[in-house]
Design an enzyme around this catalytic site. Structure first.
Site, PDB file in Angstrom:
ATOM      1  N   CYS A   2       0.823  -1.216   0.000  1.00 18.90           N
ATOM      2  CA  CYS A   2       0.000   0.000   0.000  1.00 18.90           C
ATOM      3  C   CYS A   2       0.856   1.264   0.000  1.00 18.90           C
ATOM      4  CB  CYS A   2      -0.876   0.040   1.240  1.00 18.90           C
ATOM      5  SG  CYS A   2      -1.939  -1.377   1.393  1.00 18.90           S
ATOM      6  N   ARG A  27       5.452  -0.020  -6.148  1.00 21.72           N
ATOM      7  CA  ARG A  27       5.434  -0.809  -4.917  1.00 21.72           C
ATOM      8  C   ARG A  27       4.442  -1.964  -4.988  1.00 21.72           C
ATOM      9  NH1 ARG A  27       7.127   2.168  -0.162  1.00 21.72           N
ATOM     10  NH2 ARG A  27       5.575   1.011   1.001  1.00 21.72           N
ATOM     11  N   TRP A  74      -2.876  -2.650  -1.509  1.00 21.18           N
ATOM     12  CA  TRP A  74      -2.492  -4.031  -1.803  1.00 21.18           C
ATOM     13  C   TRP A  74      -3.319  -4.861  -0.825  1.00 21.18           C
ATOM     14  CZ3 TRP A  74      -0.052  -8.136   0.773  1.00 21.18           C
ATOM     15  CH2 TRP A  74       0.495  -9.125  -0.045  1.00 21.18           C
ATOM     16  N   ASN A 100      -1.800   2.349   5.809  1.00 16.10           N
ATOM     17  CA  ASN A 100      -0.868   1.294   5.407  1.00 16.10           C
ATOM     18  C   ASN A 100      -0.565   0.464   6.642  1.00 16.10           C
ATOM     19  OD1 ASN A 100      -0.607   2.459   2.950  1.00 16.10           O
ATOM     20  ND2 ASN A 100       1.589   2.816   3.064  1.00 16.10           N
ATOM     21  N   GLY A 101      -0.582  -0.837   6.498  1.00 16.73           N
ATOM     22  CA  GLY A 101      -0.232  -1.685   7.641  1.00 16.73           C
ATOM     23  C   GLY A 101      -1.347  -2.654   7.931  1.00 16.73           C
ATOM     24  N   GLU A 492      17.492 -18.232  -6.699  1.00 18.10           N
ATOM     25  CA  GLU A 492      17.114 -16.901  -7.171  1.00 18.10           C
ATOM     26  C   GLU A 492      16.563 -16.966  -8.601  1.00 18.10           C
ATOM     27  OE1 GLU A 492      16.452 -14.241  -5.874  1.00 18.10           O
ATOM     28  OE2 GLU A 492      16.638 -12.701  -7.390  1.00 18.10           O
ATOM     29  N   LYS A 496      12.899 -15.633  -9.529  1.00 19.91           N
ATOM     30  CA  LYS A 496      12.678 -14.584 -10.534  1.00 19.91           C
ATOM     31  C   LYS A 496      11.663 -15.067 -11.568  1.00 19.91           C
ATOM     32  CE  LYS A 496      14.045 -11.227  -9.306  1.00 19.91           C
ATOM     33  NZ  LYS A 496      14.364 -11.533  -8.013  1.00 19.91           N
ATOM     34  N   GLU A 499       8.167 -15.147 -10.045  1.00 26.00           N
ATOM     35  CA  GLU A 499       7.647 -13.807  -9.738  1.00 26.00           C
ATOM     36  C   GLU A 499       7.069 -13.097 -10.953  1.00 26.00           C
ATOM     37  OE1 GLU A 499       9.980 -11.819  -6.061  1.00 26.00           O
ATOM     38  OE2 GLU A 499      11.058 -11.808  -7.952  1.00 26.00           O
ATOM     39  N   HIS A 515      17.136 -37.202  -4.845  1.00 25.35           N
ATOM     40  CA  HIS A 515      16.420 -37.578  -3.619  1.00 25.35           C
ATOM     41  C   HIS A 515      14.949 -37.181  -3.676  1.00 25.35           C
ATOM     42  CE1 HIS A 515      20.163 -38.800  -1.810  1.00 25.35           C
ATOM     43  NE2 HIS A 515      20.693 -37.638  -2.144  1.00 25.35           N
ATOM     44  N   LYS A 612       6.914  -4.125  -3.870  1.00 29.27           N
ATOM     45  CA  LYS A 612       8.348  -3.813  -3.768  1.00 29.27           C
ATOM     46  C   LYS A 612       8.797  -3.756  -2.321  1.00 29.27           C
ATOM     47  CE  LYS A 612      12.226  -2.657  -5.626  1.00 29.27           C
ATOM     48  NZ  LYS A 612      12.878  -3.785  -6.333  1.00 29.27           N
TER      49      LYS A 612
HETATM   50  O1  M6R Z   1      12.976  -5.268   0.575  1.00 30.90           O
HETATM   51  P1  M6R Z   1      13.463  -6.643   0.852  1.00 30.90           P
HETATM   52  O2  M6R Z   1      14.785  -6.909   0.219  1.00 30.90           O
HETATM   53  O3  M6R Z   1      13.498  -6.942   2.317  1.00 30.90           O
HETATM   54  O4  M6R Z   1      12.421  -7.602   0.197  1.00 30.90           O
HETATM   55  C1  M6R Z   1      12.387  -8.959   0.486  1.00 30.90           C
HETATM   56  C2  M6R Z   1      11.503  -9.697  -0.480  1.00 30.90           C
HETATM   57  O5  M6R Z   1      10.189  -9.287  -0.347  1.00 30.90           O
HETATM   58  C3  M6R Z   1      11.965  -9.448  -1.918  1.00 30.90           C
HETATM   59  O6  M6R Z   1      13.282  -9.843  -2.092  1.00 30.90           O
HETATM   60  C4  M6R Z   1      11.063 -10.207  -2.907  1.00 30.90           C
HETATM   61  O7  M6R Z   1      11.379 -11.558  -2.875  1.00 30.90           O
HETATM   62  C5  M6R Z   1      11.216  -9.533  -4.258  1.00 30.90           C
HETATM   63  N1  M6R Z   1      10.004  -9.553  -4.950  1.00 30.90           N
HETATM   64  C6  M6R Z   1      12.357 -10.082  -5.042  1.00 30.90           C
HETATM   65  O8  M6R Z   1      12.306  -9.912  -6.401  1.00 30.90           O
END
Ligand code: M6R
Length: 617
Positions: A2, A27, A74, A100-101, A492, A496, A499, A515, A612
């Site tokens: 948010c 965000r 969000w 927000n929160g 990672e 990616k 995501e 395994h 974000k």
């Molecule tokens: O702001 P942060 O690095 O603490 O964020 C942690 C995760 O939310 C962040 O890395 C998330 O996995 C991203 N979408 C990565 O692309």
């Protein structure tokens, strides 16, 4: 997650709010809204989906007034529709709130309010707040000066809230003021010329405010066309010198690139050049030298991509500096922290500096460090790209990634920066401990070559991955394999892809495949295997052979040589020392995910459901 923007002054609020909300789009959000005040009416407009829907609605039904609040939501409580979008209003449509929160005790409060006859119109946790403020306004009316009424009513309402929140509130009864308050969720006040702002992040303030004040937990601000008044948790007036805001630091521009993510992947050459200098400096930054003194073990707390950088970091700390290191999911750690031993360094890694789980875990550690080693500042180091964040303000020692603004929700250049920060820490620890091993020397030499090699990989890999992407248009599932220091890169790569392309993918240590995960393999499940020369090179190749024997298409990431001919496709990486190889192997992972998502026509920079900055638990 948010986003909040609020403004008051001599200019029409709605265009400023919309402009501010645009800066918060990166965000992640799924609905938006705003409310403005004229002397006799509170106008509110909300829309599901992207901000463009809110623009369309406002074009048909414009809102007026020089005081207003705006929000990108969000969804957490209730579906992402216009009804649940913020602002949320009281029953009389006189009080409007954006939040927000998370209000943890909202059910209890709602129950109580409903018993008192209040009628709710949304499923949100936020809606309790306008009702509580409206009640407090009624209770306090006539007993306090009108100019204090809204502030005191908001104070009375927030006393009943549990959780983490940042709020902006307006009230028709005082159309020339707005009140904001923060508790464990970021909020920044911006001062412009005859115009005052508040936002949950700095980018909306760039270009409109010349200086900022970041609110502390429990602080409240009252904004009027004449200026800003700050109040501490006990309601006392307080003063703080505003910090100058340089607009350029927060302006994002795609340049010639189709997406921010692609631009940010390419910016990694600059990030690497700057960090390699920092890594190779013979004397560490002062804050680093202090916090690393007498460290005997390290624990690292992070989430998502930052946790993958931490895994690379732990490998380096152990192999280069001989320091036992552990990596924890911050969300798990906060509820079951392992015993803290003396001389442990805690490192928090978060590009945004706001991740709720990471911040909560670090707060716990701050207290435990204080109890374990009283009288000394907590042995705690934060690594972030946002020095102006909650982490930046709270951690006693900070490593600033200085990667520049990252707008794509998928972390790329900040991931590289985080890994490089760990190279700097491991090398400085190694030198403090007089570990002058051949490994350390080789790592330093390899790092010196990195900027040039990374630029070369970026130049060639983009087209290779673009060519490969169309083959994955129908893929439903992918496996990523790596070993040793490249195992986190496999994790990672899979993250990616998930995501931004919404293709299911899993990363495994290559030796683990037999395994269990091997049961998934057939001609429909491609396998990406990171095979960089080093002690486990042959092993990785045999693991890849095992996949090939099950008809999986093999994509290799490694040097061009006879051994890598087993791959159906090779994404070539120059032969580098294995310990620095993650800094290069990460590039094809990012570009492959990017091109697959772009090829599928997806919203690469704002993938669905993601944010974000994850400011809720
Ligand atoms: O702001 P942060 O690095 O603490 O964020 C942690 C995760 O939310 C962040 O890395 C998330 O996995 C991203 N979408 C990565 O692309």
């Amino acid at each position: 997650m948010c986003g909040i923007v609020a403004t008051i002054g001599f200019r029409e609020a709605a265009p400023l709010l919309l402009q501010g909300l645009q800066h918060l789009e990166y965000r992640g959000y799924d609905s938006s809204g705003l409310a403005t005040l004229t002397s006799n009416q509170l106008h509110c407009c909300k829309a599901e989906g992207k901000l463009a829907h809110l623009w369309e609605k406002l074009e048909k039904t414009p809102v007026a007034g020089c005081c207003g609040i705006g929000h990108t939501r969000w969804a957490t409580h209730g579906k992402p529709d216009a009804r649940n979008a913020h602002p949320q209003l009281d029953e009389a449509n006189q009080v409007a709130v954006v939040q927000n929160g998370i209000i943890e005790n909202h059910r209890l409060l709602r129950q109580r309010l409903e018993q008192q006859g209040v009628h709710f119109r949304s499923d949100t946790d936020t809606e309790v707040i306008p009702h509580l403020v409206a009640q407090a306004l009624k209770d306090l009316g006539g007993t306090v000066p009108p100019t204090s009424l809204l502030r005191l009513a908001v104070a009375q309402a927030v006393q009943q809230l549990q959780g983490a929140y940042a709020l902006a509130v307006i009230w028709l009864g005082q159309p020339k003021e707005l009140v904001v308050v923060r508790y464990r969720a970021p909020l920044v006040v911006g001062l412009g010329e005859g115009q005052f702002f508040c936002a949950s992040d700095t980018p909306p303030l760039a270009g409109v405010a010349s200086s900022i004040v970041s609110l502390e937990d429990g602080e409240m601000a009252r904004l009027t066309p004449l200026g800003v008044e700050l109040f501490d948790e006990s309601g006392q007036r307080t003063q703080r010198t505003p910090q100058p805001l340089r607009g350029g630091d927060y302006t994002a521009d795609k340049r010639q690139f189709r997406h921010f993510m692609l631009k940010e992947i390419h910016e990694q050459a600059d990030v690497a050049a700057a960090w390699v200098e920092r890594c190779l400096e013979t004397t560490a930054e002062e804050s680093l030298t202090t916090v690393l003194r007498n460290v005997e073990r390290v624990q690292i707390l992070a989430c998502g991509t930052s946790r993958h950088a931490a895994l690379v970091g732990a490998h380096l700390l152990e192999q280069l500096a001989g320091i036992p290191s552990s990596v924890h999911y911050a969300s798990e750690f906060r509820y079951a922290p392992p015993p803290l031993l003396p001389h442990t360094l805690t490192i928090g890694v978060t590009q945004s500096g706001e991740t709720a789980d990471t911040m909560a875990a670090l707060t716990i550690e701050m207290e435990r460090h204080r109890a374990l080693e009283p009288g000394t500042p907590p042995r705690l180091l934060g690594i972030t790209n946002r020095i102006d964040s909650s982490l930046g303000r709270q951690a006693p020692h900070i490593l600033d990634l200085k990667a520049g603004v990252e707008t794509g929700v998928a972390a790329t250049k900040t991931f590289l920066g985080q890994m490089l920060a760990f190279y700097a820490i491991a090398l400085h620890l190694a030198s403090q401990r007089h570990e002058a091993s051949a490994q350390v020397r080789a790592c330093r030499e390899a790092l010196a070559q990195l900027p040039e090699q990374l630029s070369q990989v970026l130049r060639t890999m983009d087209q290779c991955c673009a060519d490969l992407a169309h083959r994955f248009a129908e893929t439903r599932s992918m496996i990523y394999l790596g070993r040793g220091i490249n195992y986190p890169i496999a994790l990672e790569g899979a993250l990616k892809l998930k995501e931004i392309s919404y293709i299911h993918a899993e990363g495994y240590p290559a030796g683990e495949m037999k395994h269990g995960p091997i049961a998934l393999l057939d001609q429909h499940v491609p396998v990406v295997s990171i095979a960089m020369p080093g002690p486990v090179f042959e092993k990785v190749l045999s693991n890849a052979q095992e996949a090939k024997a099950r008809d999986a298409r093999l994509i290799g990431i490694g040097p061009v040589c006879g051994d890598t001919e087993i791959f159906d496709v090779l994404l070539p990486i120059p032969p580098v020392h294995e310990l620095v190889s993650p800094l290069l192997t990460t590039v094809p992972m990012q570009l492959l995910a990017y091109h697959v998502a772009a090829h599928r026509g997806l919203d690469v920079d704002q993938p669905r459901n993601l944010a974000k900055s994850v400011t809720v638990e």
